[in-house]
Design a protein around this motif. Sequence first.
Motif, PDB file in Angstrom:
ATOM      1  N   TYR A   7       0.843  -1.193   0.000  1.00  0.00           N
ATOM      2  CA  TYR A   7       0.000   0.000   0.000  1.00  0.00           C
ATOM      3  C   TYR A   7       0.873   1.236   0.000  1.00  0.00           C
ATOM      4  O   TYR A   7       1.771   1.353   0.821  1.00  0.00           O
ATOM      5  CB  TYR A   7      -0.905  -0.009   1.238  1.00  0.00           C
ATOM      6  N   ARG A   9       1.211   4.715   0.989  1.00  0.00           N
ATOM      7  CA  ARG A   9       0.624   5.749   1.822  1.00  0.00           C
ATOM      8  C   ARG A   9       0.977   7.105   1.210  1.00  0.00           C
ATOM      9  O   ARG A   9       2.096   7.297   0.758  1.00  0.00           O
ATOM     10  CB  ARG A   9       1.216   5.630   3.220  1.00  0.00           C
ATOM     11  N   LYS A  43      -0.009  12.474   7.038  1.00  0.00           N
ATOM     12  CA  LYS A  43      -0.606  11.340   6.321  1.00  0.00           C
ATOM     13  C   LYS A  43      -2.037  11.633   5.901  1.00  0.00           C
ATOM     14  O   LYS A  43      -2.798  12.251   6.630  1.00  0.00           O
ATOM     15  CB  LYS A  43      -0.610  10.096   7.209  1.00  0.00           C
ATOM     16  N   VAL A  44      -2.385  11.124   4.717  1.00  0.00           N
ATOM     17  CA  VAL A  44      -3.773  11.156   4.270  1.00  0.00           C
ATOM     18  C   VAL A  44      -4.465   9.943   4.893  1.00  0.00           C
ATOM     19  O   VAL A  44      -4.031   8.809   4.718  1.00  0.00           O
ATOM     20  CB  VAL A  44      -3.855  11.079   2.730  1.00  0.00           C
ATOM     21  N   GLU A  45      -5.511  10.188   5.667  1.00  0.00           N
ATOM     22  CA  GLU A  45      -6.242   9.096   6.313  1.00  0.00           C
ATOM     23  C   GLU A  45      -7.179   8.426   5.313  1.00  0.00           C
ATOM     24  O   GLU A  45      -7.600   9.042   4.339  1.00  0.00           O
ATOM     25  CB  GLU A  45      -7.052   9.630   7.504  1.00  0.00           C
ATOM     26  N   PRO A  46      -7.532   7.148   5.561  1.00  0.00           N
ATOM     27  CA  PRO A  46      -8.468   6.459   4.663  1.00  0.00           C
ATOM     28  C   PRO A  46      -9.764   7.253   4.488  1.00  0.00           C
ATOM     29  O   PRO A  46     -10.310   7.765   5.466  1.00  0.00           O
ATOM     30  CB  PRO A  46      -8.745   5.136   5.389  1.00  0.00           C
ATOM     31  N   GLU A  48     -10.089  10.094   3.100  1.00  0.00           N
ATOM     32  CA  GLU A  48      -9.851  11.532   3.108  1.00  0.00           C
ATOM     33  C   GLU A  48      -9.200  11.930   1.776  1.00  0.00           C
ATOM     34  O   GLU A  48      -8.368  11.202   1.255  1.00  0.00           O
ATOM     35  CB  GLU A  48      -8.892  11.844   4.271  1.00  0.00           C
ATOM     36  N   GLU A  50      -6.653  14.320  -0.525  1.00  0.00           N
ATOM     37  CA  GLU A  50      -5.350  14.919  -0.222  1.00  0.00           C
ATOM     38  C   GLU A  50      -5.506  16.351   0.267  1.00  0.00           C
ATOM     39  O   GLU A  50      -4.852  16.768   1.218  1.00  0.00           O
ATOM     40  CB  GLU A  50      -4.442  14.843  -1.457  1.00  0.00           C
ATOM     41  N   ALA A  53      -6.887  16.412   3.822  1.00  0.00           N
ATOM     42  CA  ALA A  53      -5.845  16.019   4.775  1.00  0.00           C
ATOM     43  C   ALA A  53      -4.903  17.180   5.030  1.00  0.00           C
ATOM     44  O   ALA A  53      -4.510  17.448   6.176  1.00  0.00           O
ATOM     45  CB  ALA A  53      -5.063  14.819   4.228  1.00  0.00           C
ATOM     46  N   ARG A  56      -6.522  19.808   7.212  1.00  0.00           N
ATOM     47  CA  ARG A  56      -6.593  19.323   8.599  1.00  0.00           C
ATOM     48  C   ARG A  56      -5.219  19.417   9.267  1.00  0.00           C
ATOM     49  O   ARG A  56      -5.096  19.884  10.399  1.00  0.00           O
ATOM     50  CB  ARG A  56      -7.100  17.876   8.615  1.00  0.00           C
ATOM     51  N   GLU A  57      -4.178  18.977   8.563  1.00  0.00           N
ATOM     52  CA  GLU A  57      -2.831  18.998   9.139  1.00  0.00           C
ATOM     53  C   GLU A  57      -2.366  20.427   9.435  1.00  0.00           C
ATOM     54  O   GLU A  57      -1.683  20.667  10.421  1.00  0.00           O
ATOM     55  CB  GLU A  57      -1.839  18.299   8.210  1.00  0.00           C
ATOM     56  N   GLU A  60      -3.904  21.392  12.642  1.00  0.00           N
ATOM     57  CA  GLU A  60      -3.313  20.669  13.768  1.00  0.00           C
ATOM     58  C   GLU A  60      -1.894  21.136  14.078  1.00  0.00           C
ATOM     59  O   GLU A  60      -1.512  21.247  15.240  1.00  0.00           O
ATOM     60  CB  GLU A  60      -3.294  19.161  13.474  1.00  0.00           C
TER      61      GLU A  60
END
Length: 138
Positions: A7, A9, A43-46, A48, A50, A53, A56-57, A60
């Motif tokens: 996978y 990521r 990281k891009v969450e499942p 979500e 790009e 993400a 959001r980052e 945060e």
Amino acid sequence: MQTERPYQRIIVGAAIVEAGRVLGCARAHPPEVAGMWEFAGGKVEPGETETAALARECVEELAVRVEVGARVGPDVPLAHGRALLRVYQARLVGGDEPQALEHAEIRWLTPDELDDVTWLPADRPIVAALRPLLAAHH
């Protein structure tokens, strides 16, 4: 036991640009990269996108709202190809001032100052791609 599929990521980074300068962020941890510079992101969450993400980052890590723009630079393979770094240009919205919530230091860098800090290897191709873009806005 199922075999793990390779996978990829996706890690997204934000090249936040304002007045011909880009926001660089110095890593606080882990120790082996502490003090080296990167673009904010994660990281891009499942499930979500790009851009979601990245937005959001930025909240945060920097306590800022951003408008995500065009991609900058190439896809950069990380972790022996298990992950991919994609960096997007972004701009601050809503008058937010970036704060170093998760980084040791943050700094606005002009095109001439890009080489004053030690960038993480993954971010170096992005910095190279960013240089002419910043110069155009300067």
